[in-house]
Write a protein that holds these residues in place. Structure first.
Motif, short mmCIF file in Angstrom:
data_model
loop_
_atom_site.label_atom_id
_atom_site.label_comp_id
_atom_site.label_asym_id
_atom_site.label_seq_id
_atom_site.Cartn_x
_atom_site.Cartn_y
_atom_site.Cartn_z
N PRO A 139 0.81 -1.22 0.00
CA PRO A 139 0.00 0.00 0.00
C PRO A 139 0.86 1.28 0.00
O PRO A 139 1.82 1.39 0.76
CB PRO A 139 -0.83 -0.13 1.27
CG PRO A 139 -0.98 -1.61 1.45
CD PRO A 139 0.36 -2.17 1.02
N GLY A 140 0.51 2.18 -0.91
CA GLY A 140 1.24 3.43 -1.06
C GLY A 140 2.34 3.38 -2.11
O GLY A 140 2.86 4.41 -2.51
N ASP A 141 2.70 2.18 -2.58
CA ASP A 141 3.73 2.05 -3.61
C ASP A 141 3.14 2.38 -4.98
O ASP A 141 1.97 2.14 -5.25
CB ASP A 141 4.31 0.64 -3.64
CG ASP A 141 5.18 0.32 -2.43
OD1 ASP A 141 5.55 1.26 -1.70
OD2 ASP A 141 5.49 -0.87 -2.24
N VAL A 142 4.01 2.91 -5.85
CA VAL A 142 3.62 3.32 -7.20
C VAL A 142 4.55 2.64 -8.19
O VAL A 142 5.75 2.51 -7.96
CB VAL A 142 3.72 4.86 -7.35
CG1 VAL A 142 3.44 5.30 -8.77
CG2 VAL A 142 2.79 5.56 -6.37
N PHE A 143 3.99 2.21 -9.33
CA PHE A 143 4.78 1.56 -10.38
C PHE A 143 4.27 2.05 -11.73
O PHE A 143 3.06 2.26 -11.91
CB PHE A 143 4.64 0.04 -10.29
CG PHE A 143 5.72 -0.72 -11.01
CD1 PHE A 143 6.96 -0.93 -10.42
CD2 PHE A 143 5.49 -1.24 -12.27
CE1 PHE A 143 7.95 -1.65 -11.06
CE2 PHE A 143 6.48 -1.96 -12.94
CZ PHE A 143 7.71 -2.17 -12.33
N VAL A 144 5.18 2.22 -12.69
CA VAL A 144 4.84 2.72 -14.02
C VAL A 144 5.05 1.62 -15.06
O VAL A 144 6.06 0.93 -15.04
CB VAL A 144 5.69 3.95 -14.39
CG1 VAL A 144 5.44 4.39 -15.82
CG2 VAL A 144 5.43 5.09 -13.42
N PHE A 145 4.07 1.48 -15.97
CA PHE A 145 4.15 0.55 -17.09
C PHE A 145 4.19 1.39 -18.37
O PHE A 145 3.18 2.02 -18.72
CB PHE A 145 2.94 -0.39 -17.12
CG PHE A 145 2.75 -1.15 -15.83
CD1 PHE A 145 3.46 -2.31 -15.58
CD2 PHE A 145 1.85 -0.70 -14.87
CE1 PHE A 145 3.28 -3.01 -14.40
CE2 PHE A 145 1.65 -1.39 -13.69
CZ PHE A 145 2.38 -2.56 -13.45
N PRO A 146 5.33 1.41 -19.10
CA PRO A 146 5.42 2.23 -20.30
C PRO A 146 4.43 1.81 -21.39
O PRO A 146 4.08 0.63 -21.51
CB PRO A 146 6.87 2.00 -20.77
CG PRO A 146 7.60 1.60 -19.52
CD PRO A 146 6.60 0.79 -18.74
N VAL A 147 4.01 2.77 -22.17
CA VAL A 147 3.04 2.55 -23.24
C VAL A 147 3.46 1.40 -24.14
O VAL A 147 4.62 1.26 -24.50
CB VAL A 147 2.81 3.84 -24.06
CG1 VAL A 147 4.08 4.29 -24.77
CG2 VAL A 147 1.67 3.67 -25.06
N GLY A 148 2.50 0.54 -24.46
CA GLY A 148 2.71 -0.52 -25.43
C GLY A 148 3.43 -1.76 -24.93
O GLY A 148 3.54 -2.74 -25.67
#
Length: 184
Positions: A139-148
């Protein structure tokens, strides 16, 4: 000498014109009265609060399905005011050990924040590396998934999990990766 001045002047004009073009920028995507991105824009004088409103992301989605998750989407189809703004939002509910199976968004980068539970997430880089980038989130963690890029989320806990996702598109689209079964 006159030829050198002409060459200098020509180079100066070409450079100045090229710099002008290079410093140009896209016009604002916000439009009125037009048919944009498959949606009609509304005359701003006729806009009402409900054009910019959605209610219901506080309610868990039904995870009683084969993958044990539910995605509640809030895009331009639910909020007409998102047209041309380049953003959307989803809520993802996971039952214990539920997953959001491998998929990709062809028109948007995804940023995910975990609000409940523990998620194992990851994505595969594109060719030629095909490298798995993965992380365990709390909880509170953030993760990014690049487009495509193909990515996934899996609830590793024995309690429900919830995440909210922002997408850099009013309608990012989704392509689910087919399930692969090996035959003996």
């Amino acid at each position: 000498m006159k030829g050198i001045h002409s060459i200098f002047l020509a180079c100066f004009l070409v450079t100045t014109f090229a710099c002008f073009l290079a410093s140009a920028f896209d016009p604002s995507p916000l439009q009125d009265f037009l048919f944009v991105n498959g949606k009609f824009c509304k005359d701003p004088k006729l806009a009402v609060a409900d054009d910019f409103f959605f209610s219901g992301l506080n309610k868990p989605g039904n995870t009683n399905n084969q993958v044990g998750s539910n995605v509640t989407t809030v895009n331009v189809d639910q909020i007409p005011g998102l047209n041309t703004l380049g953003i959307s939002l989803v809520r993802i509910d996971y039952e214990p050990y539920g997953e959001n199976p491998p998929h990709t968004h062809p028109r948007g980068t995804e940023i995910l924040v975990v609000v409940q539970g523990t998620l194992y997430v990851g994505f595969v880089t594109s060719n030629p590396e095909n490298h798995l980038i993965k992380k365990l989130l709390y909880p509170g963690d953030v993760f990014v998934f690049p487009v495509g890029l193909i990515h996934f989320q899996y609830n590793v806990g024995n309690t429900p999990a919830v995440a909210f996702v922002g997408l850099s598109s009013q309608k990012a689209g989704v392509i689910v990766t087919p399930e692969i079964r090996l035959i003996d």
